[in-house]
Design a protein around this motif. Structure first.
Motif, PDB file in Angstrom:
ATOM      1  N   SER A 101       0.834  -1.204   0.000  1.00 46.09           N
ATOM      2  CA  SER A 101       0.000   0.000   0.000  1.00 46.09           C
ATOM      3  C   SER A 101       0.867   1.252   0.000  1.00 46.09           C
ATOM      4  O   SER A 101       2.093   1.183   0.121  1.00 46.09           O
ATOM      5  CB  SER A 101      -0.928  -0.003   1.224  1.00 46.09           C
ATOM      6  N   GLY A 102       0.189   2.421  -0.133  1.00 50.93           N
ATOM      7  CA  GLY A 102       0.876   3.709  -0.098  1.00 50.93           C
ATOM      8  C   GLY A 102       1.480   4.119  -1.422  1.00 50.93           C
ATOM      9  O   GLY A 102       2.132   5.163  -1.499  1.00 50.93           O
ATOM     10  N   GLY A 158      -3.296   9.044  -7.792  1.00 45.63           N
ATOM     11  CA  GLY A 158      -4.101   8.513  -6.703  1.00 45.63           C
ATOM     12  C   GLY A 158      -3.420   7.358  -6.001  1.00 45.63           C
ATOM     13  O   GLY A 158      -2.541   6.690  -6.557  1.00 45.63           O
ATOM     14  N   LYS A 159      -3.827   7.103  -4.751  1.00 44.54           N
ATOM     15  CA  LYS A 159      -3.252   6.006  -3.972  1.00 44.54           C
ATOM     16  C   LYS A 159      -3.719   4.673  -4.543  1.00 44.54           C
ATOM     17  O   LYS A 159      -4.865   4.529  -4.980  1.00 44.54           O
ATOM     18  CB  LYS A 159      -3.691   6.125  -2.508  1.00 44.54           C
ATOM     19  N   VAL A 160      -2.821   3.682  -4.515  1.00 49.47           N
ATOM     20  CA  VAL A 160      -3.127   2.354  -5.039  1.00 49.47           C
ATOM     21  C   VAL A 160      -2.462   1.317  -4.148  1.00 49.47           C
ATOM     22  O   VAL A 160      -1.399   1.552  -3.565  1.00 49.47           O
ATOM     23  CB  VAL A 160      -2.636   2.216  -6.508  1.00 49.47           C
ATOM     24  N   THR A 191      -8.052   1.016  -5.483  1.00 47.53           N
ATOM     25  CA  THR A 191      -7.912   2.469  -5.381  1.00 47.53           C
ATOM     26  C   THR A 191      -8.979   2.978  -4.417  1.00 47.53           C
ATOM     27  O   THR A 191      -9.703   2.192  -3.788  1.00 47.53           O
ATOM     28  CB  THR A 191      -8.072   3.132  -6.772  1.00 47.53           C
ATOM     29  N   LYS A 192      -9.089   4.292  -4.330  1.00 47.75           N
ATOM     30  CA  LYS A 192     -10.070   4.886  -3.416  1.00 47.75           C
ATOM     31  C   LYS A 192     -11.490   4.562  -3.852  1.00 47.75           C
ATOM     32  O   LYS A 192     -12.385   4.379  -3.009  1.00 47.75           O
ATOM     33  CB  LYS A 192      -9.857   6.401  -3.362  1.00 47.75           C
ATOM     34  N   ASP A 193     -11.708   4.449  -5.184  1.00 46.90           N
ATOM     35  CA  ASP A 193     -13.066   4.295  -5.698  1.00 46.90           C
ATOM     36  C   ASP A 193     -13.450   2.856  -6.004  1.00 46.90           C
ATOM     37  O   ASP A 193     -14.623   2.496  -5.936  1.00 46.90           O
ATOM     38  CB  ASP A 193     -13.235   5.127  -6.973  1.00 46.90           C
ATOM     39  N   SER A 247      -1.223  -0.493 -23.020  1.00 48.60           N
ATOM     40  CA  SER A 247      -2.150  -1.008 -22.009  1.00 48.60           C
ATOM     41  C   SER A 247      -1.491  -1.169 -20.640  1.00 48.60           C
ATOM     42  O   SER A 247      -2.077  -1.795 -19.753  1.00 48.60           O
ATOM     43  CB  SER A 247      -2.704  -2.361 -22.469  1.00 48.60           C
ATOM     44  N   ARG A 248      -0.289  -0.631 -20.468  1.00 46.22           N
ATOM     45  CA  ARG A 248       0.404  -0.790 -19.182  1.00 46.22           C
ATOM     46  C   ARG A 248      -0.255   0.030 -18.069  1.00 46.22           C
ATOM     47  O   ARG A 248      -0.620   1.183 -18.272  1.00 46.22           O
ATOM     48  CB  ARG A 248       1.872  -0.385 -19.321  1.00 46.22           C
ATOM     49  N   TYR A 249      -0.398  -0.603 -16.925  1.00 42.29           N
ATOM     50  CA  TYR A 249      -0.910   0.072 -15.723  1.00 42.29           C
ATOM     51  C   TYR A 249       0.302   0.402 -14.859  1.00 42.29           C
ATOM     52  O   TYR A 249       0.977  -0.493 -14.348  1.00 42.29           O
ATOM     53  CB  TYR A 249      -1.891  -0.829 -14.972  1.00 42.29           C
ATOM     54  N   TRP A 250       0.592   1.700 -14.684  1.00 41.87           N
ATOM     55  CA  TRP A 250       1.810   2.134 -14.002  1.00 41.87           C
ATOM     56  C   TRP A 250       1.573   2.308 -12.507  1.00 41.87           C
ATOM     57  O   TRP A 250       0.560   2.867 -12.087  1.00 41.87           O
ATOM     58  CB  TRP A 250       2.318   3.445 -14.610  1.00 41.87           C
ATOM     59  N   VAL A 251       2.544   1.802 -11.743  1.00 42.40           N
ATOM     60  CA  VAL A 251       2.511   1.939 -10.277  1.00 42.40           C
ATOM     61  C   VAL A 251       3.851   2.539  -9.851  1.00 42.40           C
ATOM     62  O   VAL A 251       4.922   2.055 -10.265  1.00 42.40           O
ATOM     63  CB  VAL A 251       2.290   0.580  -9.586  1.00 42.40           C
TER      64      VAL A 251
END
Length: 377
Positions: free
Chosen positions: A287-288, A295-297, A312-314, A351-355
């Protein structure tokens, strides 16, 4: 009249291209071994490449293929050639240990001929009193009876690698037999040859059926085994130098505009502590961290369900691990204890989801959990 029913489209096969490549490599391994049983190293290269494709593309091998490849050395298991077979308590086991080659047996059949000019008749001992007796007509074989009539031949040219070969070959012999003859001239194994004469010549066709004429030109497409080995043998040091050169020229993730705007916000206060070592995944969610929107993930690994939960928050997305095609990562410049990670959810890099701000000690464990840790079967 009733309307004709529309034909249903054929079902799409997942990873069809990868399966075709793996099938081709498996057939090539068998081909080079059938041409010469000493081509163990070349066959091992093909099977090793097959296993690397299976790993990289997460494509399972068929059990009938997987069980004919050695778990330790990637050798192709061929009973009596590269492996021995042992039966132990009803189970059959193959081991990559070539047996001793049996000595070839001497031929036992012979053909005896008599000259027509020999007026004397061979004598054989009689079965009763030992006196000689003349041989019957059935026991004698004359030379004209052994020789067959000459075959009708044709003269033509074969072209390969900018070279021309003049060939005289029987019209009623097949293309497969012609390939064996060409092997003696060019060194190309028959299995790796393609003969082009008004299209691709089929092995079972004869030259008469192909309507080969005198002086015709036939093209050979193929490479010798030495050429194949030379093409697949690459200097490892040169590869490493090339990779270093490309890496130095490529702009790092931290310098790219897409990521820099997120990193400039600074490290989140509630992010988990990071360091440069390696650790297993923690029992609690990671987390964090931040996504590309700032946004936080959090990442939760449900290995018992074979899922990754991205929260995520939503919302919380529950993704099957098999749907993630690739994972890329890079340490943050000046903050090497944290990394940028991209999870590719589709067929393209878009399509990459970045963290961001992923603790570096968990990066390798995350990749192993998603892509599966590679093991020798």
């Amino acid at each position: 009249m009733g309307k004709r029913k529309k034909e249903e489209p054929a079902a799409q096969i997942a990873g069809k291209d990868n399966l075709q490549r793996m099938n081709f490599l498996y057939q090539m391994a068998h081909t080079v071994m059938s041409v010469n049983p000493k081509n163990v190293q070349l066959a091992r290269y093909y099977t090793s490449t097959l296993k690397n494709i299976s790993k990289t593309c997460v494509q399972r091998q068929d059990p009938s293929v997987k069980r004919t490849i050695c778990k330790r050395c990637d050798s192709l298991l061929i009973p009596g050639v590269t492996a021995t077979v042992r039966i132990r308590e009803g189970d059959t086991e193959m081991m990559a240990e070539p047996p001793a080659k049996p000595e070839p047996e001497a031929p036992v059949t012979q053909v005896e001929t008599n000259s027509q000019t020999d007026s004397q008749t061979k004598q054989t001992p009689d079965a009763v009193d030992g006196s000689p007796r003349p041989q019957s007509q059935e026991e004698t074989t004359t030379l004209p009876e052994v020789l067959s009539e000459p075959k009708e031949t044709i003269d033509f040219k074969v072209m390969w690698n900018k070279k021309k070969y003049d060939i005289t070959f029987p019209l009623d012999d097949t293309v497969e037999m012609l390939k064996k003859h060409i092997q003696g001239l060019t060194g190309i194994p028959p299995a790796m040859q393609k003969l082009m004469y008004k299209g691709l010549a089929q092995d079972q066709k004869t030259l008469r059926e192909l309507k080969v004429t005198k002086g015709a030109k036939m093209m050979v497409v193929g490479s010798t085994l030495d050429d194949v080995v030379a093409a697949t043998t690459v200097d490892k040091e040169a590869i490493k130098e090339e990779e270093k050169k490309e890496k130095s020229q490529k702009e790092s993730f931290s310098s790219q505009k897409l990521h820099k705007k997120i990193l400039d916000k600074g490290k989140p206060d509630d992010v988990m502590p990071g360091h440069k070592g390696k650790e297993k995944l923690p029992t609690v969610p990671l987390s964090g961290m931040l996504n590309k929107s700032g946004g936080k993930v959090r990442l939760t690994f449900k290995l018992e369900l074979d899922q990754l939960w991205i929260g995520t928050k939503d919302r919380t997305d529950k993704l099957p691990l098999g749907s993630i095609k690739a994972v890329v990562s890079e340490k943050i410049d000046g903050q090497e204890e944290y990394s940028i990670m991209g999870l590719q959810l589709g067929p393209t890099e878009a399509s990459r989801y970045w963290v961001y701000w992923v603790p570096s000690q968990y990066v390798e464990a995350i990749k192993d959990a998603i892509l599966g840790k590679w093991q020798y079967f």
